[in-house]
Scaffold this motif. Structure first.
Motif, PDB file in Angstrom:
ATOM      1  N   UNK A 188      -3.764 -34.155 -21.439  1.00 60.13           N
ATOM      2  CA  UNK A 188      -2.507 -33.792 -20.771  1.00 60.13           C
ATOM      3  C   UNK A 188      -1.522 -33.181 -21.762  1.00 60.13           C
ATOM      4  N   UNK A 189      -1.408 -33.789 -22.928  1.00 57.72           N
ATOM      5  CA  UNK A 189      -0.473 -33.294 -23.941  1.00 57.72           C
ATOM      6  C   UNK A 189      -0.949 -31.963 -24.508  1.00 57.72           C
ATOM      7  N   UNK A 219       2.819 -45.299 -32.168  1.00 58.69           N
ATOM      8  CA  UNK A 219       4.257 -45.556 -32.108  1.00 58.69           C
ATOM      9  C   UNK A 219       4.884 -44.882 -30.893  1.00 58.69           C
ATOM     10  N   UNK A 220       4.503 -43.628 -30.637  1.00 61.07           N
ATOM     11  CA  UNK A 220       5.055 -42.911 -29.482  1.00 61.07           C
ATOM     12  C   UNK A 220       4.612 -43.557 -28.176  1.00 61.07           C
ATOM     13  N   UNK A 221       3.345 -43.932 -28.103  1.00 61.36           N
ATOM     14  CA  UNK A 221       2.837 -44.580 -26.883  1.00 61.36           C
ATOM     15  C   UNK A 221       3.549 -45.905 -26.631  1.00 61.36           C
ATOM     16  N   UNK A 222       3.784 -46.662 -27.695  1.00 53.76           N
ATOM     17  CA  UNK A 222       4.476 -47.944 -27.545  1.00 53.76           C
ATOM     18  C   UNK A 222       5.904 -47.733 -27.054  1.00 53.76           C
ATOM     19  N   UNK A 223       6.534 -46.687 -27.552  1.00 55.86           N
ATOM     20  CA  UNK A 223       7.909 -46.384 -27.135  1.00 55.86           C
ATOM     21  C   UNK A 223       7.960 -46.047 -25.644  1.00 55.86           C
ATOM     22  N   UNK A 228      -8.018 -43.393 -10.229  1.00 59.09           N
ATOM     23  CA  UNK A 228      -7.559 -43.578  -8.853  1.00 59.09           C
ATOM     24  C   UNK A 228      -7.176 -42.259  -8.184  1.00 59.09           C
ATOM     25  N   UNK A 229      -6.523 -41.363  -8.947  1.00 61.06           N
ATOM     26  CA  UNK A 229      -5.945 -40.164  -8.332  1.00 61.06           C
ATOM     27  C   UNK A 229      -6.525 -38.845  -8.840  1.00 61.06           C
ATOM     28  N   UNK A 230      -7.213 -38.865  -9.979  1.00 63.44           N
ATOM     29  CA  UNK A 230      -7.704 -37.625 -10.565  1.00 63.44           C
ATOM     30  C   UNK A 230      -6.700 -37.034 -11.543  1.00 63.44           C
ATOM     31  N   UNK A 231      -7.188 -36.176 -12.437  1.00 66.57           N
ATOM     32  CA  UNK A 231      -6.339 -35.665 -13.513  1.00 66.57           C
ATOM     33  C   UNK A 231      -5.204 -34.784 -13.004  1.00 66.57           C
ATOM     34  N   UNK A 232      -5.501 -33.850 -12.124  1.00 67.59           N
ATOM     35  CA  UNK A 232      -4.473 -32.915 -11.670  1.00 67.59           C
ATOM     36  C   UNK A 232      -3.299 -33.631 -11.010  1.00 67.59           C
ATOM     37  N   UNK A 233      -3.581 -34.698 -10.308  1.00 67.21           N
ATOM     38  CA  UNK A 233      -2.523 -35.413  -9.589  1.00 67.21           C
ATOM     39  C   UNK A 233      -1.580 -36.162 -10.525  1.00 67.21           C
ATOM     40  N   UNK A 234      -2.063 -36.522 -11.709  1.00 65.99           N
ATOM     41  CA  UNK A 234      -1.229 -37.332 -12.605  1.00 65.99           C
ATOM     42  C   UNK A 234      -0.731 -36.565 -13.825  1.00 65.99           C
ATOM     43  N   UNK A 235      -1.256 -35.370 -14.058  1.00 62.13           N
ATOM     44  CA  UNK A 235      -0.957 -34.656 -15.303  1.00 62.13           C
ATOM     45  C   UNK A 235       0.539 -34.483 -15.535  1.00 62.13           C
ATOM     46  N   UNK A 236       1.267 -33.994 -14.541  1.00 67.54           N
ATOM     47  CA  UNK A 236       2.689 -33.739 -14.740  1.00 67.54           C
ATOM     48  C   UNK A 236       3.491 -35.028 -14.923  1.00 67.54           C
ATOM     49  N   UNK A 237       3.055 -36.097 -14.302  1.00 65.69           N
ATOM     50  CA  UNK A 237       3.733 -37.380 -14.506  1.00 65.69           C
ATOM     51  C   UNK A 237       3.549 -37.861 -15.939  1.00 65.69           C
ATOM     52  N   UNK A 238       2.360 -37.646 -16.485  1.00 65.54           N
ATOM     53  CA  UNK A 238       2.099 -38.013 -17.877  1.00 65.54           C
ATOM     54  C   UNK A 238       2.982 -37.187 -18.806  1.00 65.54           C
ATOM     55  N   UNK A 239       3.020 -35.886 -18.572  1.00 60.24           N
ATOM     56  CA  UNK A 239       3.833 -34.994 -19.402  1.00 60.24           C
ATOM     57  C   UNK A 239       5.309 -35.376 -19.303  1.00 60.24           C
ATOM     58  N   UNK A 252       6.607 -38.301 -18.688  1.00 63.26           N
ATOM     59  CA  UNK A 252       6.858 -39.554 -19.403  1.00 63.26           C
ATOM     60  C   UNK A 252       6.986 -39.325 -20.904  1.00 63.26           C
ATOM     61  N   UNK A 253       6.289 -38.305 -21.411  1.00 63.76           N
ATOM     62  CA  UNK A 253       6.292 -38.020 -22.849  1.00 63.76           C
ATOM     63  C   UNK A 253       7.166 -36.820 -23.211  1.00 63.76           C
ATOM     64  N   UNK A 254       7.961 -36.325 -22.273  1.00 62.76           N
ATOM     65  CA  UNK A 254       8.710 -35.087 -22.507  1.00 62.76           C
ATOM     66  C   UNK A 254       9.667 -35.194 -23.690  1.00 62.76           C
ATOM     67  N   UNK A 255      10.358 -36.314 -23.806  1.00 63.73           N
ATOM     68  CA  UNK A 255      11.311 -36.477 -24.911  1.00 63.73           C
ATOM     69  C   UNK A 255      10.581 -36.548 -26.246  1.00 63.73           C
ATOM     70  N   UNK A 256       9.442 -37.205 -26.260  1.00 63.34           N
ATOM     71  CA  UNK A 256       8.648 -37.293 -27.489  1.00 63.34           C
ATOM     72  C   UNK A 256       8.146 -35.910 -27.893  1.00 63.34           C
ATOM     73  N   UNK A 257       7.722 -35.123 -26.909  1.00 69.65           N
ATOM     74  CA  UNK A 257       7.251 -33.763 -27.188  1.00 69.65           C
ATOM     75  C   UNK A 257       8.370 -32.927 -27.786  1.00 69.65           C
ATOM     76  N   UNK A 258       9.551 -33.003 -27.196  1.00 69.72           N
ATOM     77  CA  UNK A 258      10.684 -32.220 -27.691  1.00 69.72           C
ATOM     78  C   UNK A 258      11.047 -32.617 -29.115  1.00 69.72           C
ATOM     79  N   UNK A 259      11.020 -33.911 -29.397  1.00 70.44           N
ATOM     80  CA  UNK A 259      11.316 -34.380 -30.752  1.00 70.44           C
ATOM     81  C   UNK A 259      10.294 -33.842 -31.748  1.00 70.44           C
ATOM     82  N   UNK A 260       9.026 -33.888 -31.372  1.00 71.66           N
ATOM     83  CA  UNK A 260       7.969 -33.434 -32.272  1.00 71.66           C
ATOM     84  C   UNK A 260       8.068 -31.937 -32.534  1.00 71.66           C
TER      85      UNK A 260
END
Length: 220
Positions: free
Chosen positions: A41-42, A69-73, A120-131, A133-141
């Motif tokens: 996803x990332x 560390x990012x996952x724990x956050x 449960x839902x497949x990759x396409x259905x959850x991909x954007x939700x995963x992204x 959740x990690x959007x702030x971490x991505x921007x920081x990186x």
């Protein structure tokens, strides 16, 4: 989306191996799969969002985003530790506290949750939700932000020491909160920081602790 999981899948996500009847019924197998779900996803998001970034740069960004560390956050932001604690209500208080503060465990539970959602839902259905959740971490990186908390944790780990954070004070109305947090190293308050969010305050506290302990931060 985690709330949409059927009870049987959710039970596995929040079952630690130490209280599972069989190790295979704990979250560990899901964690194995979830690690790949998160990386895909990332990687897909970085590839799409930054067409001018070279492979080496994308690899470094991804490594930061999917780190323990990012996952724990992110797990803390999603209150996954709280849900894990509800499943471990029979543990002694001090043991439960150590469990819920363990970043490796929080990261593992997050990855297990991602795997359960994928199954449960497949990759396409959850991909954007995963992204998301990690959007702030991505921007920081991407911005080259120095993650002082990660730097401090890793530097202390090499010395066999540990850090925790506590909120000392919260001031202001809901729309203009100010947080005062402390970095506590081996039981001693070593750094203190303030900010408009708990995360910002903890980063400042970690920066102070790094300086006080003589542990120079390294940019990601």
């Amino acid at each position: 989306m985690i709330g949409t999981l059927p009870p049987e899948r959710a039970e596995t996500v929040f079952t630690h191996s130490s209280w599972a009847e069989e190790r295979a019924s704990s979250y560990e197998r899901l964690e194995f799969l979830g690690d790949s779900v998160l990386e895909l996803a990332v990687a897909h998001e970085l590839y799409r969002r930054y067409p001018d970034h070279a492979e080496g740069r994308l690899t470094k960004i991804r490594a930061h985003v999917v780190s323990r560390a990012s996952c724990a956050e992110v797990a803390q932001e999603l209150e996954l530790g709280k849900r894990l604690g509800e499943r471990a209500s029979g543990l002694p208080g001090d043991e439960l506290e150590r469990l819920l503060e363990n970043r490796n465990i929080l990261a593992a539970v997050l990855e297990a949750a991602l795997a359960a959602l994928f199954l449960e839902h497949g990759f396409e259905a959850i991909e954007q939700s995963v992204v998301s959740a990690f959007s702030e971490v991505i921007e920081d990186a991407v911005s080259g932000h120095v993650d002082n908390k990660t730097e401090l944790q890793e530097a202390l780990a090499r010395l066999g020491r540990a850090v925790s954070y506590s909120v000392l004070e919260v001031d202001g109305p809901p729309h203009d909160r100010r947080f005062l947090c402390a970095a506590v190293v081996d039981g001693e308050q070593t750094g203190m920081g303030s900010g408009s969010s708990k995360k910002v305050a903890e980063q400042e506290a970690a920066r102070q602790a790094l300086e006080r302990l003589g542990l120079a931060p390294v940019s990601p």
